[in-house]
Enzyme design. Structure first.
Site, short mmCIF file in Angstrom:
data_model
loop_
_atom_site.label_atom_id
_atom_site.label_comp_id
_atom_site.label_asym_id
_atom_site.label_seq_id
_atom_site.Cartn_x
_atom_site.Cartn_y
_atom_site.Cartn_z
N THR A 51 28.28 34.12 -20.36
CA THR A 51 27.03 33.58 -20.89
C THR A 51 26.61 34.31 -22.16
OG1 THR A 51 26.27 32.93 -18.68
CG2 THR A 51 24.58 33.19 -20.38
N HIS A 86 28.54 32.94 -24.99
CA HIS A 86 27.96 31.67 -25.43
C HIS A 86 26.76 31.93 -26.36
CE1 HIS A 86 30.33 28.87 -23.09
NE2 HIS A 86 30.13 29.58 -21.99
#
Length: 347
Positions: free
Chosen positions: A45, A48
């Site tokens: 994450t 990202h």
């Protein structure tokens, strides 16, 4: 003595990259705990968020301190907090939930529709101090290495996925040898699975999965899963599947490789336009379960117990850096030649 300012890694703007800055140390309000961060781990994450992809544009509003995998010690207790002590080693559940919706009140807080993510919708753990609700604090025994505790959040994803279905004596297929898939292989081995297959196109990560306990690693860029299954004596297919990749081809391959009545846990976030053959699900009588986060808080108890019972996660740690070298950590993560990357916040 708690300082007034701290170093923190933030998403500064709606563009690629992160920045190391100085921020005020947060003050715990009623019902909150201030944690002094010792170690953090970089999650997919966080990558990202670094690259500022489509998911990030929808979920992250800069500027925000990122990070949600961490271990530290309690530095201060807000008014009304009991049951904890200054200096206690802790980690924390990264989903802040409302506590009053139907799922929260039924003990299914991991499905709360009002969830806020630490390091996503609110300031996170890539800082010298973090403030979270006391209800999210997870005490962790001193007998577990801090480097391992630093990625308990991700280990929790693997645990929630792997323990969705009974693994004892079962043949398991894991698609996606990222760090979570690798840890899922270790859990399956620890919990008594018979044959544990894991597929990917990355030989480096497949080798890590073998160290954690995968019995068969399959690079689908050059090997056929069906051939490896046949050579291993699998005639009816897999009993349990764990989809970790988010790749539509991998998901469809898994559904095709399951035995009739097989069970599939889905953690990987499917890419746009993913289509599956629903007739495989219907005529095989497959059971599909979507997985999100960790069970609050049963998964954490299982995680701690498995590590204390001998599940060794240290092979998945491949890189360690001081937090000022966070760029090197993200480079390692994005290279594909890494497992978990740990950042130290202790000078």
């Amino acid at each position: 003595m708690i300082p007034t300012v701290m170093d923190a890694i933030i998403k500064p703007a709606a563009a690629r990259g992160l920045e190391l800055v100085t921020r005020p140390v947060p003050t715990p309000r009623m019902g909150e705990v201030l944690i002094k961060i010792h170690k953090t781990a970089i999650c997919g994450t966080d990558v990202h968020i670094y690259t500022y992809d489509e998911w990030t544009r929808k979920n992250v509003t800069p500027p925000v301190i990122i990070g949600h995998e961490y271990v530290g010690e309690i530095a201060a207790l807000g008014e009304g907090v009991t049951g904890y002590r200054i200096g206690q080693r802790v980690s924390g559940e990264g989903h802040i939930v409302c506590g009053h919706c139907r799922n929260c009140r039924a003990g299914n807080g991991h499905w709360c529709r009002h969830t806020q993510g630490v390091g996503v919708q609110r300031d996170g753990a890539f800082a010298q101090y973090l403030c979270i609700p006391a209800s999210n604090v997870i005490p962790v025994s001193e007998d577990i290495p801090e480097d391992v505790v630093s990625f308990f959040d991700a280990f929790g994803n693997a645990t929630h996925t792997a323990l969705t279905y009974d693994l004892v004596g079962e043949d398991v297929l894991i698609t996606g040898a990222g760090p979570i898939g690798i840890m899922a292989a270790g859990i399956a081995r620890h919990c008594g699975a018979r044959k544990i297959f894991i597929t990917d196109v990355n030989d480096y990560r497949l080798s890590l999965a073998e160290k954690l306990g995968a019995t068969h690693t399959v690079n689908i860029a050059r090997d056929k899963l069906e051939d490896v299954m046949r050579d291993a004596g699998l005639t009816e297919g897999f009993d349990v599947g764990m989809e970790m990749s988010g790749n539509g081809k991998a998901l469809n391959q898994m559904l095709g490789a399951m035995r009739n009545g097989g069970k599939v846990a889905l953690l990987g976030i499917a890419g746009p336009g993913t289509v599956i053959d629903w007739n495989d699900v219907i005529f095989k009588g497959l059971n599909l379960q979507g997985i999100y986060g960790r069970k609050m808080y049963e998964t954490w108890y299982k995680m701690i117990a498995m590590v204390q019972a001998g599940l060794d996660l240290t092979p998945v740690i491949t890189h360690r850096y001081g937090y000022r070298d966070f760029e090197k950590g993200f480079e390692a993560m994005m290279s594909g030649a890494s497992g978990k990357v740990v950042l130290s916040w202790i000078d």
